[in-house]
Design a protein around this motif. Structure first.
Motif, PDB file in Angstrom:
ATOM      1  N   ILE A 130       0.893  -1.162   0.078  1.00  0.00           N
ATOM      2  CA  ILE A 130       0.176  -0.051  -0.009  1.00  0.00           C
ATOM      3  C   ILE A 130       0.921   1.201  -0.087  1.00  0.00           C
ATOM      4  O   ILE A 130       0.465   2.060  -0.768  1.00  0.00           O
ATOM      5  CB  ILE A 130      -0.944  -0.013   1.304  1.00  0.00           C
ATOM      6  N   ALA A 131       2.061   1.341   0.776  1.00  0.00           N
ATOM      7  CA  ALA A 131       2.792   2.585   0.766  1.00  0.00           C
ATOM      8  C   ALA A 131       3.373   2.623  -0.608  1.00  0.00           C
ATOM      9  O   ALA A 131       3.636   3.861  -1.076  1.00  0.00           O
ATOM     10  CB  ALA A 131       4.017   2.236   1.823  1.00  0.00           C
ATOM     11  N   ALA A 132       4.029   1.738  -1.328  1.00  0.00           N
ATOM     12  CA  ALA A 132       4.576   1.917  -2.729  1.00  0.00           C
ATOM     13  C   ALA A 132       3.368   2.507  -3.603  1.00  0.00           C
ATOM     14  O   ALA A 132       3.769   3.432  -4.485  1.00  0.00           O
ATOM     15  CB  ALA A 132       5.095   0.474  -3.299  1.00  0.00           C
ATOM     16  N   ALA A 133       2.143   1.847  -3.515  1.00  0.00           N
ATOM     17  CA  ALA A 133       1.134   2.321  -4.539  1.00  0.00           C
ATOM     18  C   ALA A 133       0.857   3.668  -4.110  1.00  0.00           C
ATOM     19  O   ALA A 133       0.519   4.585  -5.000  1.00  0.00           O
ATOM     20  CB  ALA A 133      -0.121   1.290  -4.405  1.00  0.00           C
ATOM     21  N   ARG A 134       0.553   3.914  -2.937  1.00  0.00           N
ATOM     22  CA  ARG A 134       0.342   5.400  -2.455  1.00  0.00           C
ATOM     23  C   ARG A 134       1.457   6.430  -2.886  1.00  0.00           C
ATOM     24  O   ARG A 134       0.955   7.440  -3.495  1.00  0.00           O
ATOM     25  CB  ARG A 134       0.154   5.388  -1.176  1.00  0.00           C
ATOM     26  N   GLN A 135       2.693   6.122  -2.610  1.00  0.00           N
ATOM     27  CA  GLN A 135       3.708   7.063  -3.066  1.00  0.00           C
ATOM     28  C   GLN A 135       3.565   7.133  -4.603  1.00  0.00           C
ATOM     29  O   GLN A 135       3.960   8.309  -5.082  1.00  0.00           O
ATOM     30  CB  GLN A 135       4.949   6.347  -2.566  1.00  0.00           C
ATOM     31  N   THR A 136       3.380   6.093  -5.423  1.00  0.00           N
ATOM     32  CA  THR A 136       3.581   6.121  -6.626  1.00  0.00           C
ATOM     33  C   THR A 136       2.327   7.148  -7.313  1.00  0.00           C
ATOM     34  O   THR A 136       2.594   7.900  -8.281  1.00  0.00           O
ATOM     35  CB  THR A 136       3.141   4.693  -7.468  1.00  0.00           C
ATOM     36  N   LEU A 137       1.282   7.278  -6.523  1.00  0.00           N
ATOM     37  CA  LEU A 137       0.005   7.826  -6.995  1.00  0.00           C
ATOM     38  C   LEU A 137       0.190   9.377  -6.731  1.00  0.00           C
ATOM     39  O   LEU A 137       0.029  10.324  -7.273  1.00  0.00           O
ATOM     40  CB  LEU A 137      -1.117   7.284  -6.402  1.00  0.00           C
ATOM     41  N   PHE A 187      -6.353   6.267   0.931  1.00  0.00           N
ATOM     42  CA  PHE A 187      -6.325   4.654   0.192  1.00  0.00           C
ATOM     43  C   PHE A 187      -6.891   3.906   0.849  1.00  0.00           C
ATOM     44  O   PHE A 187      -6.886   3.464   1.914  1.00  0.00           O
ATOM     45  CB  PHE A 187      -4.722   4.641   0.185  1.00  0.00           C
ATOM     46  N   TYR A 188      -7.912   3.182   0.092  1.00  0.00           N
ATOM     47  CA  TYR A 188      -8.897   2.364   0.720  1.00  0.00           C
ATOM     48  C   TYR A 188      -8.479   0.874   0.613  1.00  0.00           C
ATOM     49  O   TYR A 188      -9.001   0.099   1.234  1.00  0.00           O
ATOM     50  CB  TYR A 188     -10.322   2.509  -0.125  1.00  0.00           C
ATOM     51  N   GLY A 189      -7.284   0.572   0.056  1.00  0.00           N
ATOM     52  CA  GLY A 189      -6.922  -0.766  -0.141  1.00  0.00           C
ATOM     53  C   GLY A 189      -7.007  -1.344  -1.420  1.00  0.00           C
ATOM     54  O   GLY A 189      -7.302  -0.858  -2.656  1.00  0.00           O
ATOM     55  N   PHE A 190      -6.411  -2.729  -1.685  1.00  0.00           N
ATOM     56  CA  PHE A 190      -6.667  -3.223  -2.892  1.00  0.00           C
ATOM     57  C   PHE A 190      -7.769  -4.282  -3.069  1.00  0.00           C
ATOM     58  O   PHE A 190      -8.374  -4.737  -2.028  1.00  0.00           O
ATOM     59  CB  PHE A 190      -5.278  -4.219  -3.079  1.00  0.00           C
ATOM     60  N   SER A 191      -8.135  -4.620  -4.160  1.00  0.00           N
ATOM     61  CA  SER A 191      -8.922  -5.692  -4.637  1.00  0.00           C
ATOM     62  C   SER A 191      -8.145  -6.544  -5.583  1.00  0.00           C
ATOM     63  O   SER A 191      -7.630  -5.893  -6.232  1.00  0.00           O
ATOM     64  CB  SER A 191     -10.489  -5.271  -5.240  1.00  0.00           C
ATOM     65  N   GLN A 192      -8.441  -7.822  -5.608  1.00  0.00           N
ATOM     66  CA  GLN A 192      -7.909  -8.784  -6.659  1.00  0.00           C
ATOM     67  C   GLN A 192      -8.871  -9.132  -7.723  1.00  0.00           C
ATOM     68  O   GLN A 192      -9.684  -9.882  -7.488  1.00  0.00           O
ATOM     69  CB  GLN A 192      -6.955  -9.839  -6.193  1.00  0.00           C
ATOM     70  N   PRO A 193      -8.657  -8.579  -8.972  1.00  0.00           N
ATOM     71  CA  PRO A 193      -9.469  -8.811  -9.873  1.00  0.00           C
ATOM     72  C   PRO A 193      -9.197 -10.345 -10.406  1.00  0.00           C
ATOM     73  O   PRO A 193      -8.397 -10.815  -9.855  1.00  0.00           O
ATOM     74  CB  PRO A 193      -9.310  -7.964 -11.246  1.00  0.00           C
ATOM     75  N   PRO A 194     -10.205 -11.260 -11.083  1.00  0.00           N
ATOM     76  CA  PRO A 194      -9.953 -12.347 -11.528  1.00  0.00           C
ATOM     77  C   PRO A 194      -8.514 -12.779 -12.068  1.00  0.00           C
ATOM     78  O   PRO A 194      -7.915 -13.749 -12.162  1.00  0.00           O
ATOM     79  CB  PRO A 194     -11.093 -12.771 -12.381  1.00  0.00           C
ATOM     80  N   ALA A 195      -8.199 -11.726 -12.917  1.00  0.00           N
ATOM     81  CA  ALA A 195      -6.603 -11.846 -13.755  1.00  0.00           C
ATOM     82  C   ALA A 195      -5.535 -11.836 -12.567  1.00  0.00           C
ATOM     83  O   ALA A 195      -5.638 -10.902 -11.892  1.00  0.00           O
ATOM     84  CB  ALA A 195      -6.776 -10.839 -14.602  1.00  0.00           C
TER      85      ALA A 195
END
Length: 134
Positions: A33-40, A53-61
């Motif tokens: 989450i820290a890496a994704a937030r810093q990238t954004l 930042f509300y967190g991740f969801s994992q799509p079927p792929a």
């Protein structure tokens, strides 16, 4: 006789190793989450600042993650923050290493039939230590 056994053994050995050839050499790096937030926060700092930042969801792929983020424009204090869907993809580089990239940042604030945002991004996700100037 020994030659025939050696050939069979070699063929069996080759066939037993083939499934392992398709496995990626480099393990998949984690997407934090820290890496994704810093990238954004860093990809367009004049326009985009992560409020929540509300967190991740994992799509079927496999190798794909989505997250909902509340973004604000730091230059327009009166503007309301908007919810975006950020898409991250795990891509394989030519050397075989794998890396996460921010590939899309979209919202539906103008209605469900109109998507607004950026769907042609290719920004590497990197977790960098924060300095006092950021």
């Amino acid at each position: 006789m020994y030659r025939r056994k050696a050939q069979k053994l070699l063929i069996c050995l080759c066939f037993s190793l083939l499934p392992g050839c398709n496995l990626p050499f480099w393990p998949a790096p984690p997407l934090t989450i820290a890496a994704a937030r810093q990238t954004l926060d860093r990809w367009n700092p004049q326009y985009c600042k992560v409020v929540e930042f509300y967190g991740f969801s994992q799509p079927p792929a496999d190798g794909s993650r989505e997250s909902y983020v509340l973004l604000a424009n730091p230059r327009e204090r009166a503007a309301k923050p908007v919810i975006f869907v950020a898409q991250f993809k795990l891509l394989t580089r030519p050397d075989g290493s794998r890396e996460w990239f921010l590939t899309s940042l979209m919202n539906h604030s103008a209605g469900l039939t109109r998507r607004q945002g950026w769907d042609n991004l290719l920004i590497p996700v990197q977790e960098k230590p924060l300095t006092g100037t950021e």
